[in-house]
Design a protein around this motif. Structure first.
Motif, PDB file in Angstrom:
ATOM      1  N   ASP A  22      15.247  22.212  34.316  1.00  0.00           N
ATOM      2  CA  ASP A  22      16.469  21.766  35.002  1.00  0.00           C
ATOM      3  C   ASP A  22      16.588  20.274  34.748  1.00  0.00           C
ATOM      4  OD1 ASP A  22      14.796  20.452  36.802  1.00  0.00           O
ATOM      5  OD2 ASP A  22      15.500  21.532  38.575  1.00  0.00           O
ATOM      6  N   GLN A  23      17.423  19.607  35.546  1.00  0.00           N
ATOM      7  CA  GLN A  23      17.696  18.185  35.327  1.00  0.00           C
ATOM      8  C   GLN A  23      16.424  17.331  35.448  1.00  0.00           C
ATOM      9  OE1 GLN A  23      20.020  16.732  38.562  1.00  0.00           O
ATOM     10  NE2 GLN A  23      19.938  14.604  37.845  1.00  0.00           N
ATOM     11  N   PHE A  24      15.494  17.733  36.336  1.00  0.00           N
ATOM     12  CA  PHE A  24      14.303  16.916  36.593  1.00  0.00           C
ATOM     13  C   PHE A  24      13.051  17.376  35.854  1.00  0.00           C
ATOM     14  CE2 PHE A  24      16.856  15.837  40.322  1.00  0.00           C
ATOM     15  CZ  PHE A  24      16.666  14.464  40.386  1.00  0.00           C
ATOM     16  N   PHE A  25      12.876  18.690  35.776  1.00  0.00           N
ATOM     17  CA  PHE A  25      11.596  19.220  35.289  1.00  0.00           C
ATOM     18  C   PHE A  25      11.745  20.106  34.057  1.00  0.00           C
ATOM     19  CE2 PHE A  25      10.354  19.360  40.067  1.00  0.00           C
ATOM     20  CZ  PHE A  25      10.051  18.010  40.052  1.00  0.00           C
ATOM     21  N   LYS A  26      10.810  19.904  33.116  1.00  0.00           N
ATOM     22  CA  LYS A  26      10.723  20.786  31.960  1.00  0.00           C
ATOM     23  C   LYS A  26       9.267  21.269  31.944  1.00  0.00           C
ATOM     24  CE  LYS A  26      11.872  20.547  27.129  1.00  0.00           C
ATOM     25  NZ  LYS A  26      12.279  19.704  26.022  1.00  0.00           N
ATOM     26  N   CYS A  27       9.043  22.566  32.155  1.00  0.00           N
ATOM     27  CA  CYS A  27       7.666  23.073  32.294  1.00  0.00           C
ATOM     28  C   CYS A  27       7.436  24.245  31.332  1.00  0.00           C
ATOM     29  CB  CYS A  27       7.428  23.602  33.704  1.00  0.00           C
ATOM     30  SG  CYS A  27       7.955  22.513  35.032  1.00  0.00           S
ATOM     31  N   SER A  28       6.267  24.248  30.677  1.00  0.00           N
ATOM     32  CA  SER A  28       5.903  25.361  29.792  1.00  0.00           C
ATOM     33  C   SER A  28       4.486  25.787  30.106  1.00  0.00           C
ATOM     34  CB  SER A  28       5.860  24.919  28.326  1.00  0.00           C
ATOM     35  OG  SER A  28       7.086  24.460  27.916  1.00  0.00           O
ATOM     36  N   ILE A  29       4.236  27.089  30.053  1.00  0.00           N
ATOM     37  CA  ILE A  29       2.854  27.558  30.171  1.00  0.00           C
ATOM     38  C   ILE A  29       2.485  28.295  28.887  1.00  0.00           C
ATOM     39  CG2 ILE A  29       3.426  29.704  31.442  1.00  0.00           C
ATOM     40  CD1 ILE A  29       0.782  29.006  33.130  1.00  0.00           C
ATOM     41  N   LEU A  30       1.321  27.955  28.338  1.00  0.00           N
ATOM     42  CA  LEU A  30       0.865  28.594  27.094  1.00  0.00           C
ATOM     43  C   LEU A  30      -0.288  29.516  27.463  1.00  0.00           C
ATOM     44  CD1 LEU A  30       0.845  25.369  24.849  1.00  0.00           C
ATOM     45  CD2 LEU A  30       2.669  27.055  25.075  1.00  0.00           C
ATOM     46  N   TRP A  31      -0.070  30.822  27.319  1.00  0.00           N
ATOM     47  CA  TRP A  31      -1.082  31.813  27.714  1.00  0.00           C
ATOM     48  C   TRP A  31      -2.070  32.021  26.576  1.00  0.00           C
ATOM     49  CZ3 TRP A  31      -0.892  32.598  32.687  1.00  0.00           C
ATOM     50  CH2 TRP A  31       0.326  32.572  33.364  1.00  0.00           C
ATOM     51  N   GLY A  32      -3.366  31.976  26.890  1.00  0.00           N
ATOM     52  CA  GLY A  32      -4.399  32.228  25.875  1.00  0.00           C
ATOM     53  C   GLY A  32      -5.534  31.241  26.043  1.00  0.00           C
ATOM     54  N   ASP A  33      -6.476  31.296  25.119  1.00  0.00           N
ATOM     55  CA  ASP A  33      -7.641  30.408  25.171  1.00  0.00           C
ATOM     56  C   ASP A  33      -7.165  28.960  24.977  1.00  0.00           C
ATOM     57  OD1 ASP A  33     -10.014  28.994  24.686  1.00  0.00           O
ATOM     58  OD2 ASP A  33     -10.970  30.739  23.757  1.00  0.00           O
ATOM     59  N   ALA A  34      -7.495  28.116  25.954  1.00  0.00           N
ATOM     60  CA  ALA A  34      -7.048  26.711  25.892  1.00  0.00           C
ATOM     61  C   ALA A  34      -7.489  26.037  24.595  1.00  0.00           C
ATOM     62  CB  ALA A  34      -7.614  25.958  27.096  1.00  0.00           C
ATOM     63  N   ARG A  35      -8.619  26.478  24.021  1.00  0.00           N
ATOM     64  CA  ARG A  35      -9.117  25.860  22.788  1.00  0.00           C
ATOM     65  C   ARG A  35      -8.151  26.085  21.631  1.00  0.00           C
ATOM     66  NH1 ARG A  35     -15.027  28.462  22.458  1.00  0.00           N
ATOM     67  NH2 ARG A  35     -13.794  30.313  22.974  1.00  0.00           N
ATOM     68  N   GLU A  36      -7.441  27.211  21.666  1.00  0.00           N
ATOM     69  CA  GLU A  36      -6.454  27.542  20.633  1.00  0.00           C
ATOM     70  C   GLU A  36      -5.097  26.955  20.990  1.00  0.00           C
ATOM     71  OE1 GLU A  36      -5.889  29.159  17.719  1.00  0.00           O
ATOM     72  OE2 GLU A  36      -8.045  28.777  17.554  1.00  0.00           O
ATOM     73  N   LYS A  37      -4.695  27.203  22.238  1.00  0.00           N
ATOM     74  CA  LYS A  37      -3.320  26.891  22.640  1.00  0.00           C
ATOM     75  C   LYS A  37      -3.036  25.396  22.676  1.00  0.00           C
ATOM     76  CE  LYS A  37      -2.197  31.063  22.708  1.00  0.00           C
ATOM     77  NZ  LYS A  37      -1.230  31.608  21.744  1.00  0.00           N
ATOM     78  N   ILE A  38      -4.075  24.602  22.875  1.00  0.00           N
ATOM     79  CA  ILE A  38      -3.847  23.152  22.914  1.00  0.00           C
ATOM     80  C   ILE A  38      -3.297  22.651  21.568  1.00  0.00           C
ATOM     81  CG2 ILE A  38      -6.193  22.403  22.252  1.00  0.00           C
ATOM     82  CD1 ILE A  38      -5.856  20.235  24.506  1.00  0.00           C
ATOM     83  N   LYS A  39      -3.596  23.397  20.511  1.00  0.00           N
ATOM     84  CA  LYS A  39      -3.151  22.982  19.174  1.00  0.00           C
ATOM     85  C   LYS A  39      -1.635  23.119  19.012  1.00  0.00           C
ATOM     86  CE  LYS A  39      -7.470  24.697  17.189  1.00  0.00           C
ATOM     87  NZ  LYS A  39      -8.036  25.905  16.555  1.00  0.00           N
TER      88      LYS A  39
END
Ligand SMILES: C[S@@+](CC[C@H](N)C(=O)[O-])C[C@H]1O[C@@H](n2cnc3c(N)ncnc32)[C@H](O)[C@@H]1O
Length: 301
Positions: free
Chosen positions: A124-141
Protein backbone atom coordinates in the motif's frame (compact mmCIF):
# COMPACT_ATOMS: atom_id res chain seq x y z
CA UNK A 1 9.27 -30.31 9.59
CA UNK A 2 6.13 -28.85 10.94
CA UNK A 3 4.98 -30.83 13.91
CA UNK A 4 4.04 -27.90 16.09
CA UNK A 5 2.51 -27.71 19.56
CA UNK A 6 0.80 -24.63 20.98
CA UNK A 7 2.53 -23.09 24.01
CA UNK A 8 1.06 -20.45 26.35
CA UNK A 9 3.93 -18.35 27.70
CA UNK A 10 4.07 -16.60 31.07
CA UNK A 11 3.08 -13.13 29.80
CA UNK A 12 -0.14 -14.61 28.40
CA UNK A 13 0.99 -14.61 24.77
CA UNK A 14 0.92 -17.73 22.61
CA UNK A 15 3.85 -19.41 20.91
CA UNK A 16 4.73 -22.79 19.40
CA UNK A 17 7.11 -25.65 20.06
CA UNK A 18 8.68 -27.49 17.14
CA UNK A 19 8.96 -31.26 17.64
CA UNK A 20 11.25 -31.45 14.61
CA UNK A 21 13.78 -28.98 16.05
CA UNK A 22 12.93 -29.97 19.63
CA UNK A 23 12.81 -26.34 20.70
CA UNK A 24 10.32 -23.60 21.56
CA UNK A 25 9.87 -20.63 19.23
CA UNK A 26 10.14 -18.23 22.17
CA UNK A 27 11.25 -17.98 25.76
CA UNK A 28 8.64 -19.44 28.12
CA UNK A 29 8.81 -16.15 30.03
CA UNK A 30 6.85 -14.49 27.21
CA UNK A 31 6.75 -14.48 23.43
CA UNK A 32 5.45 -10.91 23.25
CA UNK A 33 7.85 -9.68 25.89
CA UNK A 34 10.78 -11.32 24.11
CA UNK A 35 9.92 -9.65 20.80
CA UNK A 36 9.44 -6.25 22.39
CA UNK A 37 12.55 -6.29 24.57
CA UNK A 38 15.01 -8.02 22.31
CA UNK A 39 13.95 -6.89 18.85
CA UNK A 40 11.60 -3.87 18.84
CA UNK A 41 13.13 -1.81 21.67
CA UNK A 42 16.63 -2.53 20.35
CA UNK A 43 15.79 -1.26 16.85
CA UNK A 44 15.73 2.49 17.70
CA UNK A 45 12.66 2.85 15.47
CA UNK A 46 12.15 6.54 16.37
CA UNK A 47 15.06 7.21 13.96
CA UNK A 48 12.66 6.43 11.14
CA UNK A 49 9.66 8.53 12.23
CA UNK A 50 8.00 9.78 9.04
CA UNK A 51 10.86 8.25 7.03
CA UNK A 52 11.50 5.07 5.10
CA UNK A 53 13.39 1.94 6.21
CA UNK A 54 14.27 -1.52 4.88
CA UNK A 55 13.98 -4.57 7.15
CA UNK A 56 14.80 -8.26 6.70
CA UNK A 57 13.11 -10.72 9.11
CA UNK A 58 14.94 -14.07 8.96
CA UNK A 59 12.97 -16.99 10.41
CA UNK A 60 9.60 -15.20 10.42
CA UNK A 61 7.81 -18.05 12.27
CA UNK A 62 4.54 -16.79 13.78
CA UNK A 63 5.60 -13.29 12.78
CA UNK A 64 5.98 -11.67 16.22
CA UNK A 65 9.02 -9.61 15.21
CA UNK A 66 7.46 -8.30 12.00
CA UNK A 67 4.07 -7.73 13.65
CA UNK A 68 5.60 -5.70 16.48
CA UNK A 69 7.68 -3.71 13.96
CA UNK A 70 4.64 -3.02 11.74
CA UNK A 71 2.61 -2.02 14.78
CA UNK A 72 5.15 0.64 15.78
CA UNK A 73 5.66 1.89 12.23
CA UNK A 74 1.90 2.30 11.71
CA UNK A 75 1.84 4.60 14.77
CA UNK A 76 4.79 6.71 13.68
CA UNK A 77 3.86 6.82 9.97
CA UNK A 78 7.07 5.34 8.61
CA UNK A 79 7.46 3.81 5.16
CA UNK A 80 8.70 0.22 5.12
CA UNK A 81 10.18 -2.27 2.68
CA UNK A 82 10.06 -5.65 4.43
CA UNK A 83 11.47 -8.96 3.28
CA UNK A 84 10.81 -12.09 5.36
CA UNK A 85 12.42 -15.52 5.03
CA UNK A 86 10.75 -18.66 6.39
CA UNK A 87 10.83 -22.36 5.52
CA UNK A 88 7.42 -23.36 6.92
CA UNK A 89 4.00 -21.78 6.24
CA UNK A 90 2.30 -23.46 9.23
CA UNK A 91 3.36 -20.99 11.96
CA UNK A 92 1.85 -18.07 9.96
CA UNK A 93 -1.30 -20.11 9.33
CA UNK A 94 -1.47 -20.67 13.11
CA UNK A 95 -1.06 -16.91 13.81
CA UNK A 96 -3.92 -16.08 11.47
CA UNK A 97 -6.20 -18.49 13.35
CA UNK A 98 -5.18 -17.25 16.82
CA UNK A 99 -7.45 -14.36 17.86
CA UNK A 100 -5.38 -13.49 20.92
CA UNK A 101 -2.24 -13.16 18.74
CA UNK A 102 -4.11 -10.93 16.25
CA UNK A 103 -5.56 -8.77 19.05
CA UNK A 104 -2.05 -7.75 20.10
CA UNK A 105 -1.67 -5.54 17.02
CA UNK A 106 -3.37 -2.85 14.95
CA UNK A 107 -5.99 -4.40 12.57
CA UNK A 108 -3.77 -3.61 9.58
CA UNK A 109 -1.24 -6.24 10.74
CA UNK A 110 -3.83 -8.98 10.15
CA UNK A 111 -4.52 -7.63 6.64
CA UNK A 112 -0.79 -7.67 5.85
CA UNK A 113 -0.29 -11.17 7.28
CA UNK A 114 -3.29 -12.55 5.33
CA UNK A 115 -1.87 -11.10 2.15
CA UNK A 116 1.58 -12.58 2.92
CA UNK A 117 -0.03 -15.97 3.52
CA UNK A 118 -2.15 -15.93 0.33
CA UNK A 119 0.01 -13.95 -2.10
CA UNK A 120 3.46 -13.80 -0.43
CA UNK A 121 3.13 -10.04 -0.87
CA UNK A 122 1.47 -6.87 0.43
CA UNK A 123 1.65 -3.32 -0.84
CA UNK A 124 0.00 0.00 0.00
CA UNK A 125 1.09 3.63 0.27
CA UNK A 126 3.28 2.96 3.36
CA UNK A 127 4.36 -0.67 3.29
CA UNK A 128 5.79 -3.04 0.71
CA UNK A 129 6.23 -6.55 2.19
CA UNK A 130 7.37 -9.85 0.64
CA UNK A 131 7.84 -13.27 2.17
CA UNK A 132 10.13 -15.80 0.49
CA UNK A 133 9.20 -19.37 1.45
CA UNK A 134 12.02 -21.93 1.61
CA UNK A 135 15.47 -22.44 3.08
CA UNK A 136 16.82 -19.01 4.04
CA UNK A 137 20.25 -20.08 2.73
CA UNK A 138 18.76 -20.32 -0.78
CA UNK A 139 16.09 -17.64 -0.66
CA UNK A 140 18.40 -14.89 0.53
CA UNK A 141 20.05 -15.06 -2.90
CA UNK A 142 16.79 -13.86 -4.53
CA UNK A 143 16.90 -10.49 -2.75
CA UNK A 144 18.47 -8.04 -5.22
CA UNK A 145 22.11 -7.48 -4.26
CA UNK A 146 21.68 -3.70 -4.48
CA UNK A 147 19.03 -3.88 -1.74
CA UNK A 148 20.46 -2.96 1.68
CA UNK A 149 18.73 -3.26 5.05
CA UNK A 150 18.64 -0.87 8.00
CA UNK A 151 17.57 -3.69 10.30
CA UNK A 152 17.98 -7.44 10.05
CA UNK A 153 16.25 -9.67 12.61
CA UNK A 154 17.82 -13.12 12.94
CA UNK A 155 15.55 -15.38 14.98
CA UNK A 156 16.40 -18.97 14.07
CA UNK A 157 16.31 -21.86 16.49
CA UNK A 158 19.47 -22.02 18.61
CA UNK A 159 22.81 -22.74 16.91
CA UNK A 160 22.96 -26.29 18.31
CA UNK A 161 19.46 -27.07 16.99
CA UNK A 162 19.58 -25.22 13.68
CA UNK A 163 23.24 -24.39 12.88
CA UNK A 164 22.39 -23.79 9.20
CA UNK A 165 21.41 -20.17 9.91
CA UNK A 166 24.43 -19.35 12.12
CA UNK A 167 27.39 -20.34 9.93
CA UNK A 168 30.18 -18.04 8.72
CA UNK A 169 28.98 -18.47 5.16
CA UNK A 170 25.33 -17.64 5.87
CA UNK A 171 26.14 -14.76 8.24
CA UNK A 172 28.49 -13.38 5.63
CA UNK A 173 25.65 -13.33 3.05
CA UNK A 174 23.35 -11.76 5.63
CA UNK A 175 25.72 -9.04 6.82
CA UNK A 176 26.68 -7.99 3.28
CA UNK A 177 23.03 -6.94 2.99
CA UNK A 178 23.30 -4.45 5.86
CA UNK A 179 23.33 -0.74 5.17
CA UNK A 180 26.15 1.27 6.67
CA UNK A 181 25.14 1.76 10.37
CA UNK A 182 22.50 -0.97 9.88
CA UNK A 183 21.75 -3.29 12.81
CA UNK A 184 21.64 -7.08 12.80
CA UNK A 185 19.68 -8.08 15.92
CA UNK A 186 19.49 -11.58 17.38
CA UNK A 187 18.50 -13.12 20.71
CA UNK A 188 21.63 -15.29 20.54
CA UNK A 189 24.65 -14.53 22.70
CA UNK A 190 26.56 -17.57 21.43
CA UNK A 191 30.32 -16.98 21.34
CA UNK A 192 30.53 -18.63 17.90
CA UNK A 193 27.95 -16.24 16.46
CA UNK A 194 29.46 -13.16 18.10
CA UNK A 195 33.00 -14.02 17.03
CA UNK A 196 31.84 -14.67 13.47
CA UNK A 197 30.03 -11.30 13.32
CA UNK A 198 33.09 -9.52 14.72
CA UNK A 199 35.37 -11.27 12.24
CA UNK A 200 33.06 -10.13 9.45
CA UNK A 201 33.90 -6.56 10.49
CA UNK A 202 30.82 -5.65 12.53
CA UNK A 203 30.88 -3.86 15.87
CA UNK A 204 29.13 -6.07 18.41
CA UNK A 205 27.08 -5.16 21.46
CA UNK A 206 25.25 -7.14 24.12
CA UNK A 207 21.51 -6.70 24.69
CA UNK A 208 21.18 -6.01 28.40
CA UNK A 209 19.10 -8.35 30.56
CA UNK A 210 15.86 -6.76 31.67
CA UNK A 211 15.30 -6.13 35.36
CA UNK A 212 13.03 -9.21 35.53
CA UNK A 213 15.50 -11.49 33.76
CA UNK A 214 18.66 -10.87 35.72
CA UNK A 215 19.50 -14.58 35.86
CA UNK A 216 20.57 -14.19 32.20
CA UNK A 217 23.80 -12.35 31.50
CA UNK A 218 22.67 -11.20 28.09
CA UNK A 219 19.47 -11.09 26.04
CA UNK A 220 21.25 -11.27 22.72
CA UNK A 221 23.49 -9.42 20.31
CA UNK A 222 23.37 -6.34 18.12
CA UNK A 223 25.95 -6.16 15.34
CA UNK A 224 26.38 -2.83 13.56
CA UNK A 225 27.84 -2.57 10.06
CA UNK A 226 30.52 0.06 9.29
CA UNK A 227 30.05 1.38 12.82
CA UNK A 228 30.64 5.11 13.18
CA UNK A 229 30.33 6.41 16.72
CA UNK A 230 29.49 9.91 15.49
CA UNK A 231 26.43 8.59 13.68
CA UNK A 232 25.41 6.22 16.45
CA UNK A 233 22.28 7.06 18.48
CA UNK A 234 22.76 5.62 22.01
CA UNK A 235 20.24 2.96 22.98
CA UNK A 236 19.70 2.02 26.62
CA UNK A 237 18.93 -1.55 25.56
CA UNK A 238 22.45 -2.51 24.53
CA UNK A 239 26.06 -1.82 25.48
CA UNK A 240 29.63 -2.99 24.91
CA UNK A 241 30.45 -6.58 25.86
CA UNK A 242 31.52 -7.10 29.48
CA UNK A 243 34.94 -8.58 30.34
CA UNK A 244 33.19 -11.88 30.96
CA UNK A 245 31.60 -11.82 27.51
CA UNK A 246 34.90 -10.83 25.86
CA UNK A 247 36.60 -13.78 27.57
CA UNK A 248 33.83 -16.06 26.26
CA UNK A 249 35.05 -15.19 22.75
CA UNK A 250 38.50 -16.56 23.61
CA UNK A 251 37.18 -20.02 24.44
CA UNK A 252 36.44 -23.07 22.30
CA UNK A 253 32.78 -21.98 22.29
CA UNK A 254 33.83 -19.30 19.79
CA UNK A 255 34.78 -21.86 17.12
CA UNK A 256 32.42 -21.01 14.26
CA UNK A 257 29.82 -23.09 12.48
CA UNK A 258 30.83 -23.69 8.84
CA UNK A 259 28.79 -24.56 5.75
CA UNK A 260 31.05 -24.06 2.76
CA UNK A 261 28.43 -24.47 0.00
CA UNK A 262 25.42 -23.37 2.04
CA UNK A 263 23.81 -26.79 1.73
CA UNK A 264 25.29 -28.92 4.55
CA UNK A 265 23.09 -30.89 6.89
CA UNK A 266 22.76 -29.94 10.56
CA UNK A 267 24.58 -33.16 11.43
CA UNK A 268 27.61 -32.33 9.23
CA UNK A 269 27.90 -28.75 10.48
CA UNK A 270 27.87 -29.88 14.13
CA UNK A 271 30.26 -32.79 13.47
CA UNK A 272 32.86 -30.58 11.74
CA UNK A 273 32.69 -27.98 14.49
CA UNK A 274 33.21 -30.61 17.18
CA UNK A 275 36.26 -31.89 15.32
CA UNK A 276 37.65 -28.35 15.06
CA UNK A 277 37.01 -27.79 18.78
CA UNK A 278 38.88 -30.98 19.70
CA UNK A 279 41.94 -29.88 17.71
CA UNK A 280 41.84 -26.28 18.95
CA UNK A 281 44.28 -24.75 21.47
CA UNK A 282 41.70 -22.25 22.69
CA UNK A 283 40.71 -22.16 26.36
CA UNK A 284 38.18 -24.91 27.22
CA UNK A 285 34.76 -23.30 27.73
CA UNK A 286 34.39 -25.21 31.01
CA UNK A 287 37.24 -23.14 32.53
CA UNK A 288 35.53 -19.90 31.54
CA UNK A 289 32.24 -21.20 32.97
CA UNK A 290 33.92 -22.11 36.27
CA UNK A 291 35.73 -18.76 36.50
CA UNK A 292 32.48 -16.81 36.08
CA UNK A 293 30.20 -19.20 37.99
CA UNK A 294 28.12 -19.82 34.92
CA UNK A 295 25.16 -22.19 34.97
CA UNK A 296 24.01 -24.24 31.97
CA UNK A 297 20.69 -22.31 32.05
CA UNK A 298 22.39 -18.98 31.45
CA UNK A 299 24.24 -20.46 28.49
CA UNK A 300 21.22 -21.68 26.46
CA UNK A 301 21.84 -19.58 23.39
C1 LIG B 1 12.58 -19.62 16.71
S1 LIG B 1 11.44 -19.78 15.42
C2 LIG B 1 11.14 -18.14 14.90
C3 LIG B 1 10.36 -17.30 15.82
C4 LIG B 1 9.72 -16.17 15.06
N1 LIG B 1 10.54 -15.06 14.85
C5 LIG B 1 8.35 -15.85 15.60
O1 LIG B 1 8.03 -14.71 15.81
O2 LIG B 1 7.58 -16.80 15.75
C6 LIG B 1 12.47 -20.33 14.09
C7 LIG B 1 11.82 -20.38 12.74
O3 LIG B 1 12.83 -20.69 11.78
C8 LIG B 1 12.27 -21.45 10.76
N2 LIG B 1 13.38 -22.12 10.04
C9 LIG B 1 14.12 -23.19 10.46
N3 LIG B 1 15.09 -23.47 9.56
C10 LIG B 1 14.97 -22.55 8.57
C11 LIG B 1 15.69 -22.31 7.37
N4 LIG B 1 16.73 -23.07 7.01
N5 LIG B 1 15.29 -21.31 6.57
C12 LIG B 1 14.24 -20.52 6.93
N6 LIG B 1 13.53 -20.68 8.06
C13 LIG B 1 13.89 -21.69 8.87
C14 LIG B 1 11.31 -22.37 11.48
O4 LIG B 1 10.32 -22.88 10.62
C15 LIG B 1 10.75 -21.44 12.55
O5 LIG B 1 9.56 -20.83 12.12
Amino acid sequence: MSELIEVLTKDGSYSLRSLFFNENFHSLLGALEETKLKFTATSNLQRFKGKSLNVLDICFGLGYNSASLLNELIKQKSYLNLYALEIDKNPLEYSLRNESFLKLWAPKVKIIFESLYRKDYFEDQFFKCSILWGDAREKIKIIPSSFKFDLIYLDGFSPQKCPQVWTIEFLSKVTEKLNSQGYLITYSSSAAVRKTLRNLGLEIFTIKPSFKNRTFWSQGTVAIAKFDKNKFKPNLNFEKLSVMEEEHLLTKASIPYRDQNLNSSKHDIIKHRLKEQLLSNLVPTKKWREKWGMTKLALKS
